[in-house]
Scaffold this motif. Structure first.
Motif, PDB file in Angstrom:
ATOM      1  N   ASP A  86      33.455  45.431  34.006  1.00  0.00           N
ATOM      2  CA  ASP A  86      32.465  44.382  34.272  1.00  0.00           C
ATOM      3  C   ASP A  86      33.106  43.022  34.546  1.00  0.00           C
ATOM      4  OD1 ASP A  86      33.194  43.398  31.734  1.00  0.00           O
ATOM      5  OD2 ASP A  86      31.348  44.084  30.773  1.00  0.00           O
TER       6      ASP A  86
ATOM      7  N   ASP B  65      33.944  40.585  32.790  1.00  0.00           N
ATOM      8  CA  ASP B  65      33.262  39.484  32.123  1.00  0.00           C
ATOM      9  C   ASP B  65      34.037  39.100  30.873  1.00  0.00           C
ATOM     10  OD1 ASP B  65      31.366  37.592  31.370  1.00  0.00           O
ATOM     11  OD2 ASP B  65      30.048  39.067  30.435  1.00  0.00           O
ATOM     12  N   PRO B  66      34.550  37.921  30.748  1.00  0.00           N
ATOM     13  CA  PRO B  66      34.406  36.753  31.614  1.00  0.00           C
ATOM     14  C   PRO B  66      35.368  36.780  32.799  1.00  0.00           C
ATOM     15  CG  PRO B  66      35.669  36.146  29.679  1.00  0.00           C
ATOM     16  CD  PRO B  66      35.267  37.589  29.504  1.00  0.00           C
ATOM     17  N   TYR B  67      36.424  37.614  32.727  1.00  0.00           N
ATOM     18  CA  TYR B  67      37.331  37.855  33.855  1.00  0.00           C
ATOM     19  C   TYR B  67      37.880  39.263  33.638  1.00  0.00           C
ATOM     20  CZ  TYR B  67      40.499  36.087  30.270  1.00  0.00           C
ATOM     21  OH  TYR B  67      41.161  35.858  29.092  1.00  0.00           O
TER      22      TYR B  67
ATOM     23  N   GLY C  29      37.607  41.992  30.564  1.00  0.00           N
ATOM     24  CA  GLY C  29      36.376  42.748  30.763  1.00  0.00           C
ATOM     25  C   GLY C  29      36.378  44.074  30.025  1.00  0.00           C
TER      26      GLY C  29
END
Length: 152
Positions: free
Chosen positions: A93, A95-97, A101
């Motif tokens: 995903d 998220d945040p990188y 993730g």
């Protein structure tokens, strides 16, 4: 992480991206056949390192960074026109990188098609398109069915 955590994160991402192609090239062979015999005319699936495969149990979709891959693939059809199987698409995903993730798994139907004629590109027939159909959930923003061109 030292004085610059962003630089460390970028360095980790770059190292992971460089390691992915080597991981598939030097991974232990799968239990399923990965090479063809001279008599076989069925197209192959070309992996990120340019190696031909027939019936692989896994396949990296995102060759640059490994953030999308197919795992636990079971093939039900593999012939001169198409290959069809089921497996799981493991997607980061980011998220945040991406380096921080998490991977999420989505069941998919996998279809390989649009084979080339022998002698084009790799010198042997190979599939040029992969289509994934998500059967239970899918990554945010992804349509139920997606198609990608394949290397070769």
């Amino acid at each position: 992480m030292g004085r610059n955590p962003m630089r460390a994160a970028v360095t980790l991402c770059a190292a992971a991206a460089l390691a992915v192609p080597f991981g598939t090239a030097f991974a232990a062979p799968s239990a399923q056949p990965t090479t063809r015999t001279q008599q076989t005319q069925d197209p192959v699936l070309v992996d990120c390192s340019g190696q031909p495969q027939i019936g692989p149990a896994s396949y990296v979709l995102a060759c640059g960074d490994g953030n999308s891959r197919l795992v636990s693939i079971t093939w039900y059809r593999w012939d001169t026109h198409a290959a069809v199987g089921r497996g799981t698409n493991a997607v980061n995903d980011c998220d945040p990188y991406c380096a921080a993730g998490a991977f999420h798994s989505y069941p998919v139907t996998v279809r390989l098609d649009q084979p080339t004629a022998a002698g084009q590109g790799t010198g042997e027939p190979h599939f040029t398109r992969i289509t994934l159909t998500y059967t239970d959930g899918r990554p945010d923003g992804s349509p139920r069915t997606v198609s990608y061109p394949l290397p070769g």
